[in-house]
Design an enzyme around this catalytic site. Structure first.
Site, short mmCIF file in Angstrom:
data_model
loop_
_atom_site.label_atom_id
_atom_site.label_comp_id
_atom_site.label_asym_id
_atom_site.label_seq_id
_atom_site.Cartn_x
_atom_site.Cartn_y
_atom_site.Cartn_z
N LYS A 111 19.90 -21.99 23.48
CA LYS A 111 20.57 -21.16 24.49
C LYS A 111 21.16 -22.02 25.61
CE LYS A 111 20.07 -16.91 22.99
NZ LYS A 111 20.29 -17.03 21.58
N LYS A 194 22.64 -18.81 8.87
CA LYS A 194 21.98 -17.54 9.22
C LYS A 194 23.01 -16.48 9.60
CE LYS A 194 19.22 -15.48 12.74
NZ LYS A 194 19.04 -15.54 14.18
N LYS A 197 24.58 -11.63 14.47
CA LYS A 197 25.59 -10.82 15.16
C LYS A 197 26.14 -11.57 16.36
CE LYS A 197 21.78 -8.50 17.33
NZ LYS A 197 20.71 -7.86 16.62
P1 ADP Z 1 20.68 -11.96 15.70
O1 ADP Z 1 20.31 -13.34 15.33
O2 ADP Z 1 21.77 -11.41 14.87
O3 ADP Z 1 20.94 -11.80 17.18
P2 ADP Z 1 18.08 -10.93 16.16
O4 ADP Z 1 17.75 -12.25 16.73
O5 ADP Z 1 18.14 -9.78 17.10
O6 ADP Z 1 19.43 -11.04 15.36
O7 ADP Z 1 17.03 -10.60 14.99
C1 ADP Z 1 16.19 -9.48 14.88
C2 ADP Z 1 15.28 -9.63 13.67
O8 ADP Z 1 16.05 -9.86 12.49
C3 ADP Z 1 14.32 -10.83 13.74
O9 ADP Z 1 13.12 -10.50 13.10
C4 ADP Z 1 15.02 -11.90 12.97
O10 ADP Z 1 14.14 -12.85 12.43
C5 ADP Z 1 15.69 -11.09 11.89
N1 ADP Z 1 16.93 -11.75 11.44
C6 ADP Z 1 18.07 -11.91 12.13
N2 ADP Z 1 19.01 -12.53 11.40
C7 ADP Z 1 18.44 -12.79 10.19
C8 ADP Z 1 18.89 -13.42 9.00
N3 ADP Z 1 20.13 -13.89 8.88
N4 ADP Z 1 18.03 -13.50 7.96
C9 ADP Z 1 16.78 -13.01 8.05
N5 ADP Z 1 16.29 -12.41 9.15
C10 ADP Z 1 17.09 -12.29 10.22
#
Ligand code: ADP
Ligand code: TRP
Length: 331
Positions: A111, A194, A197
């Site tokens: 971050k 990965k 969003k």
């Molecule tokens: P982002 O990375 O899109 O902002 P979040 O950090 O809010 O998503 O993730 C919310 C949940 O979804 C967490 O448990 C995270 O580990 C899971 N998650 C997010 N992206 C992935 C991914 N590409 N593959 C597997 N799990 C994911």
């Protein structure tokens, strides 16, 4: 019976990575365990301090939780900020969380790189808030994707330290959990490791995306100019498409494209067309339910109120006991 807790930040619609990494496990776990699933709206302020429509985002994620099969009768589904007890536990945990260990956290370093204009204290203490979310219910299983592993490790550090400092055996050590053998990471359409969003609009396919949008995104996915040497590793973009194919397409389709890759006859356009249709087939039922639920304000309100009421029972008890353990006393 295990105690399960996990949350997702309401920073946008939920994508396929969120579903496979987290939500899918939530749905399975609610059957046999005591589950707490929440929308981590406090946490979302660490990256979006002035969210345009915080309540709207919370509402969307709640609708997506329910559309994915979470059942408010089986699991406790709540909004993080409806449980201010979490904030008190977070404050108390911060007294024994050291700056050095928080600064070493990979997500914090990331971050600093991605939002250098807003390196706030909430970001630094993101792992203590997350620990508070988990241990406020004394949970021992936490369904999350692979990217959250380090946060779970820090939760265990805080738990062990709390137990040691106050000479108690109070909080259990929580572990990250996935129904499969290993934690999951769904790759992005932009060639990133990965699906996310926040990283990139074209990386993610959302559960609520229309068929047209899905087709467009998949057709634009990053590839290369064609198979070079089947013995050499595939380029990341192509590797990602094959990985997605393994989640959404049937075994014959997977075999077909793997073989045509090895034979050097593959046309990425064909693979993408097939993948897009298979993803659409997968997301269609979610999309319909999300649309219906998002407009049912009364029902969402009822679900959130019930969840907050249920979550408060364990949260109040934990905060009361923690206060006692530390030595707070009322006159
Ligand atoms: P982002 O990375 O899109 O902002 P979040 O950090 O809010 O998503 O993730 C919310 C949940 O979804 C967490 O448990 C995270 O580990 C899971 N998650 C997010 N992206 C992935 C991914 N590409 N593959 C597997 N799990 C994911
Ligand atoms: N940090 C998690 C994410 O970005 C969301 C989250 C907040 C969480 N509190 C939690 C996950 C507690 C599991 C348990 O995905």
């Amino acid at each position: 019976m295990e105690i399960v807790a996990s949350g997702i930040r309401p920073t946008g619609n939920l994508h396929l990575g969120n579903y496979f990494g987290a939500l899918q496990n939530f749905v399975k776990m609610q059957e046999e365990n005591h589950c707490f699933f929440f929308i981590a709206d406090y946490h979302s302020l660490t990256t979006h301090p002035t969210p345009g429509d915080l309540h709207g985002n919370v509402k969307n994620v709640l609708a997506e939780f329910l559309a994915s099969g979470l059942d408010p009768e089986k699991a406790t589904i709540y909004v993080q900020s409806d449980l201010p007890e979490t904030a008190e536990l977070y404050l108390l945990l911060n007294m024994n969380a050291y700056i050095g260990e928080l600064e070493r956290c990979t997500s914090f370093k990331e971050k600093i790189r991605t939002q250098p204009q807003n390196v706030n204290a909430g970001l630094l203490t993101y792992p203590t808030l997350m620990a508070a979310d988990i241990i406020i219910h004394k949970a021992n299983k936490v369904p999350v994707g692979k990217d959250q592993e380090q946060h779970l490790e820090m939760t265990r550090t805080f738990v062990n330290r709390f137990n040691r400092i106050y000479k108690v055996d109070y909080f259990p050590e929580p572990v990250a959990y996935n129904f499969g053998e290993t934690l999951i990471k769904i790759p992005g359409l932009d060639g990133s490791l990965k699906m996310s969003k926040s990283a990139n609009e074209v990386s993610a396919i959302f559960l609520a995306d229309s068929p047209d949008v899905i087709r467009k995104k998949v057709m634009r996915a990053v590839t290369d100019s064609g198979p070079v040497d089947p013995n050499k590793p595939r380029s990341q973009g192509v590797e990602n498409l094959f990985s997605l194919l393994s989640y959404f397409s049937d075994p014959q389709t997977n075999t077909h494209f793997n073989e045509s890759y090895l034979a050097g006859t593959i046309r990425y356009g064909d693979l993408k067309k097939q993948l897009a249709e298979d993803i659409i087939r997968f997301t269609a039922p979610f999309r319909e339910k999300i649309i219906a639920l998002t407009s049912d304000n009364e029902y969402l309100k009822k679900v959130a109120a019930l969840g907050a009421e249920k979550a408060r029972v364990s949260a109040r008890k934990t905060v009361r006991e923690v206060r006692e353990i530390i030595g707070f006393k009322s006159f």
